[in-house]
Scaffold this motif. Sequence first.
Motif, mmCIF file in Angstrom:
data_model
loop_
_atom_site.group_PDB
_atom_site.id
_atom_site.type_symbol
_atom_site.label_atom_id
_atom_site.label_comp_id
_atom_site.label_asym_id
_atom_site.label_seq_id
_atom_site.Cartn_x
_atom_site.Cartn_y
_atom_site.Cartn_z
ATOM 1 N N CYS A 178 65.242 39.252 -19.908
ATOM 2 C CA CYS A 178 64.377 40.405 -19.554
ATOM 3 C C CYS A 178 64.575 41.787 -20.675
ATOM 4 O O CYS A 178 63.576 43.055 -20.600
ATOM 5 C CB CYS A 178 65.718 41.080 -18.531
ATOM 6 S SG CYS A 178 67.178 41.087 -19.442
ATOM 7 N N CYS A 209 74.628 36.918 -17.461
ATOM 8 C CA CYS A 209 72.278 36.729 -17.634
ATOM 9 C C CYS A 209 73.141 35.751 -16.528
ATOM 10 O O CYS A 209 73.616 34.326 -17.054
ATOM 11 C CB CYS A 209 72.705 36.505 -18.584
ATOM 12 S SG CYS A 209 70.540 36.593 -18.690
ATOM 13 N N GLY A 269 73.602 43.838 -20.108
ATOM 14 C CA GLY A 269 72.644 43.344 -20.171
ATOM 15 C C GLY A 269 71.854 44.944 -20.274
ATOM 16 O O GLY A 269 70.541 44.557 -19.509
ATOM 17 N N ARG A 283 64.809 39.644 -11.839
ATOM 18 C CA ARG A 283 64.772 41.072 -12.285
ATOM 19 C C ARG A 283 65.237 42.194 -11.066
ATOM 20 O O ARG A 283 64.226 41.712 -10.067
ATOM 21 C CB ARG A 283 64.414 41.599 -13.196
ATOM 22 C CG ARG A 283 64.282 41.582 -14.952
ATOM 23 C CD ARG A 283 64.041 42.512 -15.733
ATOM 24 N NE ARG A 283 64.212 43.680 -14.828
ATOM 25 C CZ ARG A 283 63.571 44.753 -15.016
ATOM 26 N NH1 ARG A 283 62.159 44.387 -14.598
ATOM 27 N NH2 ARG A 283 64.010 45.682 -14.861
ATOM 28 N N TYR A 308 69.123 36.713 -22.057
ATOM 29 C CA TYR A 308 68.968 37.389 -21.860
ATOM 30 C C TYR A 308 66.935 38.204 -21.648
ATOM 31 O O TYR A 308 66.647 38.469 -22.632
ATOM 32 C CB TYR A 308 69.255 38.578 -22.034
ATOM 33 C CG TYR A 308 71.140 38.920 -21.538
ATOM 34 C CD1 TYR A 308 71.713 39.379 -21.202
ATOM 35 C CD2 TYR A 308 71.943 37.501 -22.657
ATOM 36 C CE1 TYR A 308 72.945 40.031 -20.638
ATOM 37 C CE2 TYR A 308 73.393 37.681 -21.742
ATOM 38 C CZ TYR A 308 73.819 38.630 -21.289
ATOM 39 O OH TYR A 308 74.997 39.321 -20.601
ATOM 40 N N ALA A 360 68.796 44.413 -16.882
ATOM 41 C CA ALA A 360 69.453 43.757 -15.793
ATOM 42 C C ALA A 360 68.770 44.667 -14.497
ATOM 43 O O ALA A 360 68.865 44.003 -13.589
ATOM 44 C CB ALA A 360 70.709 42.588 -16.648
#
Length: 343
Positions: free
Chosen positions: A326, A319, A192, A309, A324, A284
């Motif tokens: 982010c 996730c 993450g 987030r 993912y 993350a």
Amino acid sequence: MSRILVIRFSALGDVAMTVPVLYSFAKAFPQHQLVVLSRPNMAALFQESPPNLLFRGVDVKKEYAGVKGLFRLFLLLRREHFDYVADLHGVLRSRFLSFCFRTSGIKVACIDKERSKKKKLISQKNKELVPQTTSFSRYTLVFQKLGFSFPVSFHSIYGTEKGNIEGIRQLVKCKKEKEHWIGLAPFAAHKGKIYPLYLQEQVLKALSQKENVTIFLFGGGKEEVLQLERWAQAYLHVISVAGRCKMAQELALMSHLDVMIAMDSGNMHLASLTGVPVVSIWGATHPYAGFMGWGQSEDNAIQVNLPCRPCSIFGNKPCLRGDYACLNQITPRQIIQKVESLL
């Protein structure tokens, strides 16, 4: 003179964040002595410390494992006649040692991690996206509980100088006039927090093609070393120091960089301790959790705003979306432009 035992066993980034506070304390109170109790591989963080800041490496997983091992460690430490104990870790091992000292009449103060507030930061319902107290402030508060107040004024473990890199001249040549040195530390402890490697490679390729640029790759672990070596062989002006330098040598090299690109990781914190600007990449996790590198600006933190987030304090949770986003939504161009603005 008072003697103060400081306990912080791990992890690398967390121990690194004690450095600005402990160095500042040592300079503010030269009449007192600090002894930092940590894992042996953290010693490099304190090689440049003031004379009244000492390091003690102990193996709490083998030599002093378990309750019996920790009690044996306490008996050894008790002989050194500490006046105070600052528990900057707040885990079972450090709390056990703190309990032993407290029952022996020694004044002890422990870090308050305010976990309930952090839970609200990462909650997916009624998220409270507000900055948390930084680790640097939490560590400072522990000393205030012991009766010591001081300003945290720190620039670099090398002061106003640069680290000595003469010992790694086989890897690192002399920096030329107008040459820019860029560091890239593409890995972190958890998925993450790792920008996808195929996107990282695009950043590396673009920066390596610039004039008067040398890029140094940092990392550890067998697979990381192999990956970084492949990149070093594929692109000009790229040198991997992963697996080829000790931590003290890496710190010295970092102090000569013009900018470091790093994840939310130990290398982000190491570079921050050398007074180097860091372009940090966040997925993350979030700077609001209080783990931004020392002296670093949030303006240099690359991140995308998503309602989920942050979903984790440490980046170790799967996730929630499964994609993912982010990290995948950060473009290489964003990172390159930020690096260029700092050169």
